[in-house]
Motif scaffolding. Structure first.
Motif, PDB file in Angstrom:
ATOM      1  N   VAL A   8      28.052  20.585  55.057  1.00  0.00           N
ATOM      2  CA  VAL A   8      29.191  21.466  55.318  1.00  0.00           C
ATOM      3  C   VAL A   8      28.673  22.850  55.697  1.00  0.00           C
ATOM      4  O   VAL A   8      27.759  23.379  55.054  1.00  0.00           O
ATOM      5  CB  VAL A   8      30.102  21.583  54.080  1.00  0.00           C
ATOM      6  N   LEU A   9      29.255  23.431  56.742  1.00  0.00           N
ATOM      7  CA  LEU A   9      29.021  24.824  57.109  1.00  0.00           C
ATOM      8  C   LEU A   9      30.282  25.613  56.815  1.00  0.00           C
ATOM      9  O   LEU A   9      31.385  25.201  57.204  1.00  0.00           O
ATOM     10  CB  LEU A   9      28.679  24.953  58.598  1.00  0.00           C
TER      11      LEU A   9
ATOM     12  N   GLY B 296      34.282  33.840  55.000  1.00  0.00           N
ATOM     13  CA  GLY B 296      35.571  33.763  54.329  1.00  0.00           C
ATOM     14  C   GLY B 296      35.754  32.482  53.544  1.00  0.00           C
ATOM     15  O   GLY B 296      36.849  32.163  53.103  1.00  0.00           O
ATOM     16  N   ARG B 297      34.678  31.729  53.387  1.00  0.00           N
ATOM     17  CA  ARG B 297      34.664  30.468  52.642  1.00  0.00           C
ATOM     18  C   ARG B 297      35.499  29.376  53.324  1.00  0.00           C
ATOM     19  O   ARG B 297      35.964  28.448  52.663  1.00  0.00           O
ATOM     20  CB  ARG B 297      35.125  30.676  51.197  1.00  0.00           C
TER      21      ARG B 297
ATOM     22  N   ALA C 219      27.461  24.837  49.647  1.00  0.00           N
ATOM     23  CA  ALA C 219      27.666  25.895  50.638  1.00  0.00           C
ATOM     24  C   ALA C 219      28.214  27.164  49.986  1.00  0.00           C
ATOM     25  O   ALA C 219      27.830  28.288  50.346  1.00  0.00           O
ATOM     26  CB  ALA C 219      28.605  25.413  51.740  1.00  0.00           C
ATOM     27  N   LEU C 220      29.117  26.994  49.001  1.00  0.00           N
ATOM     28  CA  LEU C 220      29.633  28.156  48.278  1.00  0.00           C
ATOM     29  C   LEU C 220      28.517  28.869  47.527  1.00  0.00           C
ATOM     30  O   LEU C 220      28.437  30.111  47.521  1.00  0.00           O
ATOM     31  CB  LEU C 220      30.729  27.722  47.299  1.00  0.00           C
ATOM     32  N   PHE C 221      27.628  28.096  46.904  1.00  0.00           N
ATOM     33  CA  PHE C 221      26.478  28.710  46.225  1.00  0.00           C
ATOM     34  C   PHE C 221      25.593  29.447  47.230  1.00  0.00           C
ATOM     35  O   PHE C 221      25.088  30.533  46.942  1.00  0.00           O
ATOM     36  CB  PHE C 221      25.663  27.643  45.498  1.00  0.00           C
TER      37      PHE C 221
ATOM     38  N   PRO D 253      30.591  36.024  42.780  1.00  0.00           N
ATOM     39  CA  PRO D 253      31.617  34.983  42.811  1.00  0.00           C
ATOM     40  C   PRO D 253      32.962  35.513  42.342  1.00  0.00           C
ATOM     41  O   PRO D 253      33.059  36.199  41.327  1.00  0.00           O
ATOM     42  CB  PRO D 253      31.065  33.939  41.815  1.00  0.00           C
ATOM     43  N   CYS D 254      33.993  35.236  43.117  1.00  0.00           N
ATOM     44  CA  CYS D 254      35.320  35.723  42.747  1.00  0.00           C
ATOM     45  C   CYS D 254      36.408  34.756  43.154  1.00  0.00           C
ATOM     46  O   CYS D 254      37.565  34.944  42.794  1.00  0.00           O
ATOM     47  CB  CYS D 254      35.598  37.097  43.366  1.00  0.00           C
ATOM     48  N   SER D 255      36.069  33.749  43.962  1.00  0.00           N
ATOM     49  CA  SER D 255      37.132  32.880  44.468  1.00  0.00           C
ATOM     50  C   SER D 255      36.706  31.425  44.415  1.00  0.00           C
ATOM     51  O   SER D 255      35.624  31.131  43.946  1.00  0.00           O
ATOM     52  CB  SER D 255      37.474  33.254  45.895  1.00  0.00           C
TER      53      SER D 255
END
Length: 264
Positions: free
Chosen positions: A17-18, A22-23, A249-251, A262-264
């Protein structure tokens, strides 16, 4: 455009995943892991970059996870499937939850608190019961493609119980059911019920029930049967087969220099 990559090399499938800053997911790629995990990772990355229309230089950071995570030489960091599936699931359902990931070779139960912190987990590593490999063996014994099991089970009109959790013994039990005249549709549903029973055995439910993994993605009947067995609606994130890769990917985004906490 800077983007961030998460790649999950499982025993059966490699998922990538890319995401952007903006996540948001900008591209995905999926293929069989095969026998060369490094090559599968490289092919997935090339495919995703081409789909997003961005150069490789725009990938600011990458995190690998899964069974073959150590085979991704270009990954900036490596993290466990437990961390990445929890991260990906919590992004979509912000509450206390129990995440059950059903993979090809193992199953995981991950408990998260209402802030997304992992409180405990369990894994089923030593036996194929309750995994994709179990369903593949069932399909083999029924002379079916594994993709045919879900449609067949949906047509079941009778509950057939498979008493054994062991993949080897269940295969023998299925032959006995066939000899006794049980319908293939009912046996297929019994196989899915056996997977759900294994979920129930692994650990207790704490909070919302969230299901992830390729087995869930390809077999919607599991969601319904799990909801019935646990007595609560089972939640499924978008593209559940990619939950681990998305969490990775979030990490990657949050670990990149200059990125927000991290906030979302």
């Amino acid at each position: 455009m800077r983007c961030f990559c998460g790649i999950d090399i499982g025993a059966s499938a490699a998922k990538l995943v890319l995401i952007d800053e903006g996540r948001q997911v900008v591209a995905r790629a999926l293929r069989r892991s095969g026998v060369n995990y490094a090559e599968a990772a490289e092919q997935n990355l090339a495919e995703a970059l081409a789909a997003a229309g961005i150069p490789r230089a725009d990938v600011a950071r990458s995190v690998s996870t899964g069974y073959g995570r150590d085979n991704v030489s270009w990954a900036s960091a490596r993290m466990t499937e437990i961390a990445c599936h929890g991260k990906g699931a919590f992004f979509h359902f912000r509450r206390r939850m129990t995440v059950i990931d059903i993979g090809a070779q193992d199953s995981k139960v991950i408990h998260l608190d209402d802030a997304g912190r992992r409180t405990s987990f369990r894994m089923n590593r030593k036996c194929a019961a309750g995994t994709g490999a179990f369903l593949e063996e069932i399909a083999l014994r029924l002379n079916l493609a594994v993709s045919e099991l879900n449609p067949l089970a949906e047509r079941s009109t009778k509950d057939v119980t498979l008493g054994s959790f062991c993949t080897v013994f269940t295969a023998t039990e299925i032959l006995e059911k066939i000899r006794a005249g049980e319908r293939v549709e009912d046996i297929a549903k019994g196989a899915f019920r056996s997977v759900v029973k294994r979920m129930l055995e692994m650990d207790t439910l704490d909070g919302a029930l969230v299901l992830t993994g390729g087995v869930v993605a390809h077999n919607p009947i599991l969601v319904r049967l799990a909801s019935e067995a646990f007595g609560t609606p089972a939640l499924v994130p978008p593209d559940p087969q990619f939950t681990g890769a998305f969490g990775a990917a979030l990490f990657a985004l949050e670990q990149a220099p200059g990125e927000p906490r991290p906030c979302s």
